[in-house]
Design an enzyme around this catalytic site. Sequence first.
Site, PDB file in Angstrom:
ATOM      1  N   ALA A  56       8.316  -4.396 100.431  1.00  0.00           N
ATOM      2  CA  ALA A  56       8.936  -4.343 101.753  1.00  0.00           C
ATOM      3  C   ALA A  56       8.114  -3.377 102.609  1.00  0.00           C
ATOM      4  O   ALA A  56       8.638  -2.442 103.203  1.00  0.00           O
ATOM      5  CB  ALA A  56      10.379  -3.886 101.650  1.00  0.00           C
ATOM      6  N   ILE A  57       6.800  -3.620 102.612  1.00  0.00           N
ATOM      7  CA  ILE A  57       5.881  -2.732 103.335  1.00  0.00           C
ATOM      8  C   ILE A  57       6.201  -2.725 104.826  1.00  0.00           C
ATOM      9  O   ILE A  57       6.097  -1.701 105.496  1.00  0.00           O
ATOM     10  CB  ILE A  57       4.419  -3.167 103.115  1.00  0.00           C
ATOM     11  N   CYS A 107       7.391 -12.961 110.580  1.00  0.00           N
ATOM     12  CA  CYS A 107       7.801 -11.754 111.305  1.00  0.00           C
ATOM     13  C   CYS A 107       9.151 -11.987 111.989  1.00  0.00           C
ATOM     14  O   CYS A 107       9.427 -13.092 112.451  1.00  0.00           O
ATOM     15  CB  CYS A 107       6.770 -11.391 112.373  1.00  0.00           C
ATOM     16  N   LYS A 133       0.829 -19.572 108.862  1.00  0.00           N
ATOM     17  CA  LYS A 133       1.249 -19.192 107.516  1.00  0.00           C
ATOM     18  C   LYS A 133       2.751 -19.391 107.373  1.00  0.00           C
ATOM     19  O   LYS A 133       3.542 -18.762 108.080  1.00  0.00           O
ATOM     20  CB  LYS A 133       0.879 -17.735 107.227  1.00  0.00           C
ATOM     21  N   THR A 179       5.841 -14.741 100.800  1.00  0.00           N
ATOM     22  CA  THR A 179       6.714 -14.281  99.711  1.00  0.00           C
ATOM     23  C   THR A 179       8.133 -14.838  99.806  1.00  0.00           C
ATOM     24  O   THR A 179       8.613 -15.194 100.876  1.00  0.00           O
ATOM     25  CB  THR A 179       6.786 -12.742  99.703  1.00  0.00           C
ATOM     26  N   GLY A 185       3.576 -12.848  92.996  1.00  0.00           N
ATOM     27  CA  GLY A 185       3.094 -12.782  91.627  1.00  0.00           C
ATOM     28  C   GLY A 185       3.366 -14.058  90.855  1.00  0.00           C
ATOM     29  O   GLY A 185       3.863 -15.052  91.408  1.00  0.00           O
TER      30      GLY A 185
END
Length: 302
Positions: A70-71, A129, A164, A192, A216
């Site tokens: 959660a950067i 976003c 994206k 993600t 991942g």
Amino acid sequence: MADLRTNLCGVTLKNPVMTASGTFGSGMEYGEFVDLNQLGAVVTKGVADRPWEGNATPRLAEVPSGMLNAIGLQNPGIDTFIERDLPFLQQYDTKIIVNVCGHSEEEYVNVVERLGDEKVDLLEINISCPNVKEGGIAFGTSPSGVEHITKVIKEHAKQPVIMKLSPNVTSIAEIAKAAEAGGADAVSLINTITGMKIDIRRQQFLLANKTGGLSGPAVHPVAVRMVYEVAQAVKIPIIGMGGITTWEDGVEMLLAGACAISVGTANFMNPKATVEIRDGINQYLEDMGCKSVSEIIGAVHS
């Protein structure tokens, strides 16, 4: 070697292996580990029209077969990117794809216009976003919203535009078709998957933001399925990503219909993952008697 060149919106990549935005900085951070000349393209971390601080910490959590982050798209902004990061990347014989983020149409357009006269090959637009003018709903969650923001960006972009796509939608195919209708030159997927982790001893969320993006190996089967569905729905090129850790994962994406792939979380575990995956794809092509990577793109059959 087999011919690894692939065409992406009229831009020829020397091979189909790229980095995934947010996992490779802007190339400088990995320069001492990986020869950037060997990559098809470097996709930068998201760039906004001003510096973003990102979310509160803790903002990373390891989970089985992946990680949550959660950067909050922390980045130094377009000015620093153009002054510091872009000249570094331009030293290398690799294509440059700048990931663009924003909280409003105006913020996206500001960055796209600033990059118009720079030596940048393609733009990747992060539409996961939150749209502050629409109550924080992500730009990429409705077909109408995707088509609209794509049209707006295409009106201002001088480079080919890659949209994206977020997997956190009802139908990824419909979202991809909306991007195509809006004029997108390509799509990349998947971003993600929203997830959550709770520390049962402290009875607290592991992330300050409560939720984060799961990436991942755990998301790879989902990503392959979505790439395949989109390949059946649109005619524009697809960049496949999501849990690509080995060359076998990369080949799966190509067979599903991607013409290029992006390697993300694997870079944290193995800084040389991109080059090793490229070499593995090349060996696979030779073993299968293929002269070119184009022979396996979308080649999966029943």
